[in-house]
Each structure stands twice: as structure tokens, then as C-alpha cells.
Scaffold this motif. Structure first.
Motif, PDB file in Angstrom:
ATOM      1  N   GLY A 207      10.007   3.584 -13.928  1.00  0.00           N
ATOM      2  CA  GLY A 207       9.392   2.398 -13.316  1.00  0.00           C
ATOM      3  C   GLY A 207       8.525   2.711 -12.109  1.00  0.00           C
ATOM      4  O   GLY A 207       7.552   2.006 -11.830  1.00  0.00           O
ATOM      5  N   ILE A 208       8.863   3.792 -11.379  1.00  0.00           N
ATOM      6  CA  ILE A 208       8.004   4.158 -10.236  1.00  0.00           C
ATOM      7  C   ILE A 208       6.923   5.163 -10.643  1.00  0.00           C
ATOM      8  O   ILE A 208       5.885   5.234 -10.004  1.00  0.00           O
ATOM      9  CB  ILE A 208       8.837   4.705  -9.046  1.00  0.00           C
ATOM     10  N   MET A 209       7.173   5.895 -11.736  1.00  0.00           N
ATOM     11  CA  MET A 209       6.186   6.903 -12.157  1.00  0.00           C
ATOM     12  C   MET A 209       4.960   6.290 -12.827  1.00  0.00           C
ATOM     13  O   MET A 209       3.891   6.900 -12.829  1.00  0.00           O
ATOM     14  CB  MET A 209       6.841   7.920 -13.078  1.00  0.00           C
ATOM     15  N   VAL A 210       5.089   5.086 -13.385  1.00  0.00           N
ATOM     16  CA  VAL A 210       3.914   4.471 -14.032  1.00  0.00           C
ATOM     17  C   VAL A 210       2.814   4.190 -13.014  1.00  0.00           C
ATOM     18  O   VAL A 210       1.639   4.097 -13.366  1.00  0.00           O
ATOM     19  CB  VAL A 210       4.253   3.144 -14.785  1.00  0.00           C
ATOM     20  N   ASP A 211       3.199   4.045 -11.757  1.00  0.00           N
ATOM     21  CA  ASP A 211       2.225   3.782 -10.692  1.00  0.00           C
ATOM     22  C   ASP A 211       1.520   5.054 -10.235  1.00  0.00           C
ATOM     23  O   ASP A 211       0.642   4.998  -9.376  1.00  0.00           O
ATOM     24  CB  ASP A 211       2.941   3.146  -9.487  1.00  0.00           C
ATOM     25  N   ASP A 212       1.934   6.196 -10.787  1.00  0.00           N
ATOM     26  CA  ASP A 212       1.376   7.496 -10.431  1.00  0.00           C
ATOM     27  C   ASP A 212       1.424   7.747  -8.922  1.00  0.00           C
ATOM     28  O   ASP A 212       0.449   8.146  -8.289  1.00  0.00           O
ATOM     29  CB  ASP A 212      -0.071   7.625 -10.941  1.00  0.00           C
ATOM     30  N   VAL A 213       2.593   7.489  -8.345  1.00  0.00           N
ATOM     31  CA  VAL A 213       2.789   7.703  -6.904  1.00  0.00           C
ATOM     32  C   VAL A 213       2.740   9.204  -6.590  1.00  0.00           C
ATOM     33  O   VAL A 213       2.967  10.040  -7.465  1.00  0.00           O
ATOM     34  CB  VAL A 213       4.150   7.118  -6.423  1.00  0.00           C
ATOM     35  N   GLU A 214       2.444   9.532  -5.332  1.00  0.00           N
ATOM     36  CA  GLU A 214       2.362  10.935  -4.929  1.00  0.00           C
ATOM     37  C   GLU A 214       3.722  11.494  -4.522  1.00  0.00           C
ATOM     38  O   GLU A 214       3.957  12.699  -4.597  1.00  0.00           O
ATOM     39  CB  GLU A 214       1.389  11.075  -3.752  1.00  0.00           C
ATOM     40  N   ILE A 215       4.620  10.612  -4.056  1.00  0.00           N
ATOM     41  CA  ILE A 215       5.916  11.045  -3.515  1.00  0.00           C
ATOM     42  C   ILE A 215       7.033  10.313  -4.249  1.00  0.00           C
ATOM     43  O   ILE A 215       6.986   9.086  -4.420  1.00  0.00           O
ATOM     44  CB  ILE A 215       6.008  10.727  -2.005  1.00  0.00           C
ATOM     45  N   LEU A 216       8.042  11.066  -4.696  1.00  0.00           N
ATOM     46  CA  LEU A 216       9.235  10.480  -5.320  1.00  0.00           C
ATOM     47  C   LEU A 216      10.395  10.643  -4.339  1.00  0.00           C
ATOM     48  O   LEU A 216      10.733  11.769  -3.954  1.00  0.00           O
ATOM     49  CB  LEU A 216       9.560  11.177  -6.639  1.00  0.00           C
TER      50      LEU A 216
ATOM     51  N   GLU B  37       0.833  -1.213   0.000  1.00  0.00           N
ATOM     52  CA  GLU B  37       0.000   0.000   0.000  1.00  0.00           C
ATOM     53  C   GLU B  37       0.864   1.259   0.000  1.00  0.00           C
ATOM     54  O   GLU B  37       0.571   2.235  -0.701  1.00  0.00           O
ATOM     55  CB  GLU B  37      -0.919  -0.010   1.235  1.00  0.00           C
ATOM     56  N   LEU B  38       1.954   1.224   0.763  1.00  0.00           N
ATOM     57  CA  LEU B  38       2.866   2.378   0.799  1.00  0.00           C
ATOM     58  C   LEU B  38       3.557   2.588  -0.539  1.00  0.00           C
ATOM     59  O   LEU B  38       3.805   3.718  -0.958  1.00  0.00           O
ATOM     60  CB  LEU B  38       3.918   2.188   1.900  1.00  0.00           C
ATOM     61  N   SER B  39       3.884   1.491  -1.229  1.00  0.00           N
ATOM     62  CA  SER B  39       4.585   1.599  -2.520  1.00  0.00           C
ATOM     63  C   SER B  39       3.709   2.259  -3.583  1.00  0.00           C
ATOM     64  O   SER B  39       4.212   2.729  -4.600  1.00  0.00           O
ATOM     65  CB  SER B  39       5.040   0.213  -3.011  1.00  0.00           C
ATOM     66  N   LYS B  40       2.391   2.283  -3.350  1.00  0.00           N
ATOM     67  CA  LYS B  40       1.472   2.966  -4.275  1.00  0.00           C
ATOM     68  C   LYS B  40       1.462   4.486  -4.037  1.00  0.00           C
ATOM     69  O   LYS B  40       0.922   5.245  -4.835  1.00  0.00           O
ATOM     70  CB  LYS B  40       0.054   2.410  -4.118  1.00  0.00           C
ATOM     71  N   LYS B  41       2.026   4.901  -2.918  1.00  0.00           N
ATOM     72  CA  LYS B  41       2.084   6.323  -2.585  1.00  0.00           C
ATOM     73  C   LYS B  41       3.495   6.894  -2.697  1.00  0.00           C
ATOM     74  O   LYS B  41       3.684   8.054  -3.028  1.00  0.00           O
ATOM     75  CB  LYS B  41       1.558   6.555  -1.160  1.00  0.00           C
ATOM     76  N   VAL B  42       4.523   6.039  -2.403  1.00  0.00           N
ATOM     77  CA  VAL B  42       5.917   6.486  -2.398  1.00  0.00           C
ATOM     78  C   VAL B  42       6.735   5.620  -3.353  1.00  0.00           C
ATOM     79  O   VAL B  42       6.787   4.401  -3.199  1.00  0.00           O
ATOM     80  CB  VAL B  42       6.552   6.381  -0.978  1.00  0.00           C
ATOM     81  N   GLY B  43       7.334   6.241  -4.343  1.00  0.00           N
ATOM     82  CA  GLY B  43       8.221   5.532  -5.264  1.00  0.00           C
ATOM     83  C   GLY B  43       9.676   5.874  -4.941  1.00  0.00           C
ATOM     84  O   GLY B  43       9.994   7.052  -4.730  1.00  0.00           O
ATOM     85  N   THR B  44      10.544   4.861  -4.881  1.00  0.00           N
ATOM     86  CA  THR B  44      11.936   5.079  -4.472  1.00  0.00           C
ATOM     87  C   THR B  44      12.892   4.751  -5.604  1.00  0.00           C
ATOM     88  O   THR B  44      12.798   3.684  -6.218  1.00  0.00           O
ATOM     89  CB  THR B  44      12.287   4.192  -3.252  1.00  0.00           C
ATOM     90  N   VAL B  45      13.821   5.682  -5.875  1.00  0.00           N
ATOM     91  CA  VAL B  45      14.924   5.421  -6.807  1.00  0.00           C
ATOM     92  C   VAL B  45      16.178   5.219  -5.959  1.00  0.00           C
ATOM     93  O   VAL B  45      16.599   6.129  -5.243  1.00  0.00           O
ATOM     94  CB  VAL B  45      15.130   6.585  -7.799  1.00  0.00           C
ATOM     95  N   LEU B  46      16.739   4.017  -6.038  1.00  0.00           N
ATOM     96  CA  LEU B  46      17.873   3.659  -5.185  1.00  0.00           C
ATOM     97  C   LEU B  46      19.190   4.190  -5.730  1.00  0.00           C
ATOM     98  O   LEU B  46      19.316   4.504  -6.913  1.00  0.00           O
ATOM     99  CB  LEU B  46      17.967   2.128  -5.049  1.00  0.00           C
ATOM    100  N   GLN B  47      20.193   4.250  -4.841  1.00  0.00           N
ATOM    101  CA  GLN B  47      21.559   4.650  -5.221  1.00  0.00           C
ATOM    102  C   GLN B  47      22.109   3.695  -6.277  1.00  0.00           C
ATOM    103  O   GLN B  47      22.714   4.096  -7.256  1.00  0.00           O
ATOM    104  CB  GLN B  47      22.442   4.631  -3.975  1.00  0.00           C
TER     105      GLN B  47
END
Length: 571
Positions: A159-168, A84-94
Motif C-alpha cells: 500500500g505504501i510502495m504503490v506511491d513509489d516513496v523514497e523512504i520505507l 507532501e511528506l507521505s509522498k516521500k516516506v511510507g510507514t508500515v505500522l506495528q
């Protein structure tokens, strides 16, 4: 219209079950919808833990005790699961490689949509839309592992933007990128944020590089607590960064040396916003009072390369006719674009690869026919990725390994290991398992394992990547002391500050060809070389030109000379 809070920490604390002390304490922080926030702090300050709380890795992947509350998009994170959190926050790792799942760029971007059972037509439309936003629509059929560092990051972002997350959330997005690619990454993040109005949180050591574009607030974390929450203009005008061992922008240091008392109304948060007219006369006066000290290097050559050529396959030469001379006891930067051949050059010198043409000389004698074992007595190599070097489970055993292989007595081994543990800031971890260390700490273990062998030349591939300014300075000052004792040091780096401050000599590669071989100051004030090799012209040069200083290159030389004296005085 009042913006709604999207991330709210209230009296929040977190302690890993494996740790004796809390990593985060009494965190009170509100981030609003559409804000762009930068989080900085020394290694071990808790800034990455803060990020892991926002994206749900804490407490779902990393277990521990939570105090207080954290709400994301109005919901307490402890009432959500990680999906559920991954639908709101998308993370780009180092490390972008650790984020790839698909065999092609298109597949990787589409992964989240496949999980959500999105129809094929909708999926194609969404992938086309987000890949165009990050300028990767022309590479949808390429393998992610064939891409450059900057391109990999763009795929991770898509890859995280396709989910239309609110936070990057970006965790050290610049750590493995060359200066120009890093600059483009910051510009892309800024562009995406403006187009989508998403909330952006960036965790990064390279403050000056992130402040290439507007940031709403900078959060400074130290020892698990928030010690500052202010605008870039307010922060750069204060002494907070230097007080907590965080590197301030070079142009800000230059202004302070010139006697300028920075004020928020001067807009010093970004070089592009700085009101230079107010401070130009200070810079001009300071520049006129400084003298450049010239010196002639008469030391003999220790390493020479003549017409060096190498290729992994017949399609493309990685290195073409590389010629250079390195003097005994020099400290040299090897810089250039991602994929320019810098690491390949180091592998040829160490004997891990065999050159196709040309010769390598060590102290005037042909080196090309010596074995890896013979070369290892003279040259130590510290790789960029510490996980590729570590073979023991305990820190002490890893650092002692090379000495044990050479049959050194245990009493002497302990003395030598203790000495390098202290130098590399690892003494408290002497009996720790390596698995308990952060990426940056592992990096220091690999440096220690080479330093303990007392080589004539040390080659370090990105020695300061992922290090805060305190540990960066600690390692570089140790290398400088080692260098003073006669050890020749070659640094493969993307860090232009390191290049300027520590290495008088720089060799520049671009597309397998040497395009520069001069002083670091000359290189970082040469716009043509910078363009060819994806280097970033130092902000010292830019501010000198903005202030109307005719010889901006000389200004940079004077700054570096003055800065070294200041640092020596502080010690």
C-alpha cells in the motif's frame, strides 16, 4: 559515486506540549539514499518519536516545540505538509489492522492511487506489480482482516510502495509475528530494498531477528539522545547494548561466556557472517567444562486437559484432541504458528469458550462445568491487546477495579495496588490517565490489574510484545518471583528467548494439534517441531553446530543454566 543525504537531523530537538521535558535533544543524524538503518533503544528512549518526525506525524498529528532542523529529500519538513511528506516516506505500522482502508487486498493497495486520480488501467498495472513483489497477487480479492499477521504486513507494505516513496519506515514490524513469519518479513524487507534501492529505516526491539539480514548501521537512542551510530559488527563487539539494557544476540552472549573478546574483524554483526573458526575452540572448551544439573519434578498436577476439541464453525476444527498436564508452580510456554489455537486454548481454560469435546481438570477436579466467575477466582488472564481489557480512564482505578468488585476495603486496595505498580514499573504514573500511556505501558497496566487479584494460575498472551529488554526483564523477573511463591504461569508467546530463559516446559501447537510437549531446550533444538510450528531454532544451537560441538542440544542447556546463574549473581 557519493550518495546523497536523504534524511538529515541537525541539532534537532522536540518536546511534546504535554510533556515537561524534551523527548529528543541535540539529534545530529544523516541517513543516505539506499541505506538500511536499524534504530534501537529502551522504551521511552525517543526512537518512535524519531520515526514520527521522519514521517511527519510530528508536528502535524502530535504537537510540540521543534528546535534545529530536519530535512527529508533535501526539503525542510516544516516547509512541507503531511500529504507532501507521505509522498516521500511510507510507514508500515506495528498494528497493521489500524492501517487498512479497503474492503479487499486489491482495494487497500490501490487506495493511494485512487486519491491521486490515477487511471483504472494504470492503477491495475501498479497494483499487480507491487502485489507480486510482496507475494500477495494471489489474494487481491481477499478481505485484509482474514489474513495472517505476516500477510497483513505485506499488504501494508504494498500500500505504501504503490506511491513509489523514497523512504520505507517500519515501526516494530516484528512485534506481533511468530518467529518464522518475522524472519520472512526481514527477508522481504531486504529483498525489496535490494530490488528498489529505497532507503529503509527499521525501529525494532528484536535486534537479533532484524540482524538476520544485512543492516548498514544501527542507531542506539537513549533518553532522547543518540548514544551510538555504528555498523552491526562494531556494535556487537562493544558493551553498548548491555550498557543501555538492550538485549544482545544470544550467540554473542555465548561467545562472551566462553571468554571470547569480540572484535569487528570477526564479523559478529550477523551469525551468518561470523568467522566461527576463530572462536570454535573457545566454545568447545567452555562446553566441556560445564555440567548439566538434572532435577526430577514431583509436584502434583494443577491443570489437565484431556482430548480437548473446539471449533467456531463446522468448516475447520481449531483444536483437535489436545492433551497435556501442567504441574503446580510450573512456568510454561504455549507456542506455535499464528492462528494455531493458542489464544483459543487459553479462552477454553478461562471459560470464555466452551469446549466441544474433552475435559479440563483443576487440581484433579472437573473444571469444565464451572462458570467464568468461579474460574476467575483461580485463573487470571492478561490479553494480548491491552485496549481490549482497559475499562477505566485512570491507571489507579483500572488496577483497583477487580478488588473493588470483590468488596475489598480501600486501605487494603491501596497497599496492594501500590505494590504491583512498583513491580510493573508504573509507580510514577499512579495518578495518570491511561490515554497518556504508550502501548507497552498499557500492557503493564493490564498485567498489574490481574496480578493484584492474587490468582493461582496466570495466563499471559504475549506479555512482552512491544517491551524493551529492561521492562521485559522487569516483568519476567517479577513473574519468576511470583512463580517461586507457587503461582502457576502460562505464557502464550512468540519470543523464543523468553521461552528458553524462563520456561523449563513448553507446549507446541500447529494447525490445532499438539506437536510438542517437552523442555524448551528440546523444542528449540528440534528442527522438525520448529518447521511444523513456525519456530526459529535458537542461534545457540546453530553456533554450537557451526563450532563442531556434537551435542548442540546439551550446549544450549548448559548456556541457559549458566545464564540464569549469571543473572542471579548480577542481582
Amino acid at each position: 559515486m557519493e550518495k546523497r543525504p536523504i534524511i538529515e537531523f541537525k541539532s534537532f530537538g522536540f518536546q511534546y506540549f504535554s510533556q515537561a521535558e524534551p523527548t529528543l535533544e541535540d539529534i545530529n543524524l544523516t541517513i543516505y539514499e539506499g541505506e538500511k538503518i536499524l534504530i534501537v533503544g529502551p522504551s521511552g528512549s525517543g526512537k518512535s518519536t524519531l520515526g514520527n518526525c521522519i514521517n511527519g506525524l510530528i508536528p502535524f498529528a502530535y504537537k510540540g516545540e521543534i528546535k534545529g532542523s530536519l530535512e527529508v529529500a533535501g526539503v525542510n519538513t516544516q516547509q512541507m505538509n503531511i500529504f507532501e511528506l507521505s509522498k516521500k516516506v511510507g510507514t508500515v505500522l506495528q498494528d497493521s489492522d489500524g492501517q487498512f482502508i479497503g474492503l479487499t487486498v486489491g482495494e487497500d493497495i490501490a487506495f493511494a492511487l485512487e486519491n491521486d486520480c490515477v487511471s483504472l488501467n494504470d492503477m491495475k498495472d501498479k497494483v499487480a506489480k507491487v502485489s507480486a513483489m510482496v507475494d500477495m497477487n494471489h489474494l487481491l480479492n481477499a478481505s485484509p482482516f482474514e489474513l495472517s499477521g505476516g500477510q497483513k504486513q505485506r499488504v501494508s507494505l504494498a500500500g505504501i510502495m504503490v506511491d513509489d516513496v523514497e523512504i520505507l519506515l517500519f515501526d516494530e514490524p516484528l512485534a506481533n509475528l511468530d518467529p518464522v513469519t518475522g524472519k520472512k518479513a526481514i527477508e522481504l524487507i531486504d529483498e525489496i530494498q535490494k530490488e528498489t534501492n529505497k532507503t529503509v529505516v527499521i525501529i525494532e526491539h528484536r535486534l537479533e531477528d532484524v540482524l538476520h539480514k544485512r543492516v548498514d548501521r544501527v542507531i542506539v537512542v537513549n533518553e532522547g539522545r543518540i548514544v551510538a551510530d555504528m555498523t552491526p559488527d562494531e556494535l556487537i563487539s562493544s558493551d553498548i547494548l548491555t550498557g543501555y539494557g538492550i538485549r544482545e544476540p544470544l550467540y554473542a552472549t555465548a561467545l562472551k561466556y566462553a571468554g571470547v573478546k569480540l572484535q569487528p574483524d570477526m564479523k559478529p554483526g550477523m551469525l551468518s557472517s561470523l568467522l566461527v573458526d576463530k572462536v570454535a575452540h573457545n566454545l568447545v572448551n567452555w562446553n566441556e567444562k560445564q555440567l548439566v544439573e538434572e532435577s526430577i519434578d514431583t509436584r502434583p498436577d494443577i491443570l489437565t486437559c484431556e482430548n480437548l476439541c473446539f471449533q467456531y464453525n463446522k468448516r475447520r476444527r481449531i483444536l483437535q484432541n489436545i492433551n497435556f498436564r501442567i504441574k503446580e508452580g510450573e512456568m510454561v510456554s504455549i507456542v506455535g504458528t499464528n492462528g494455531a489455537g493458542k489464544s483459543t486454548l487459553a479462552k477454553l481454560i478461562c471459560g470464555f469458550l466452551k469446549e466441544d469435546e474433552g475435559k479440563i481438570y483443576f487440581q484433579g477436579e472437573i473444571f469444565s462445568d464451572k462458570t467464568i466467575k468461579e474460574r476467575s477466582k483461580l485463573i487470571g488472564f492478561v490479553m494480548q491487546n491491552p485496549n481490549q481489557m482497559i475499562s477505566k480512564s485512570m491507571i489507579y482505578d483500572e488496577i483497583a477495579l477487580g478488588l473493588r468488585i470483590r468488596g475489598v476495603l480501600e486501605k487494603e486496595i491501596e497497599e496492594r495496588v501500590d505494590k504491583v505498580l512498583k513491580i510493573c514499573g508504573l509507580s510514577p504514573f499512579k495518578k495518570w490517565p491511561i490515554s497518556a500511556l504508550s502501548y507497552g505501558q498499557k500492557k503493564r497496566v493490564t498485567i498489574a490489574s490481574v496480578l493484584v487479584l492474587d490468582p493461582k494460575i496466570i495466563i499471559l498472551d504475549e506479555p512482552t510484545a512491544g517491551q524493551d529488554f529492561h521492562h521485559y526483564t522487569e516483568i519476567m523477573e517479577f513473574l519468576k518471583e511470583l512463580n517461586k511463591k507457587g503461582v502457576t504461569i502460562l505464557l502464550i508467546t512468540h519470543d523464543m528467548h523468553l521461552m528458553l530463559e524462563y520456561t523449563p516446559h513448553a507446549i507446541v501447537l500447529a494447525n490445532g494439534v499438539k506437536v510438542g510437549d517437552s523442555s524448551a531446550v528440546d523444542i528449540l533444538t528440534n528442527e522438525e517441531i520448529a518447521r511444523q510450528a513456525n519456530l526459529k531454532i535458537t542461534s545457540l544451537y546453530e553456533i554450537a553446530k557451526m563450532a563442531g560441538i556434537y551435542d548442540a542440544t546439551s550446549f544450549v542447556s548448559k548456556f541457559i543454566q549458566h545464564d540464569r546463574k549469571e543473572l542471579a549473581y548480577e542481582k
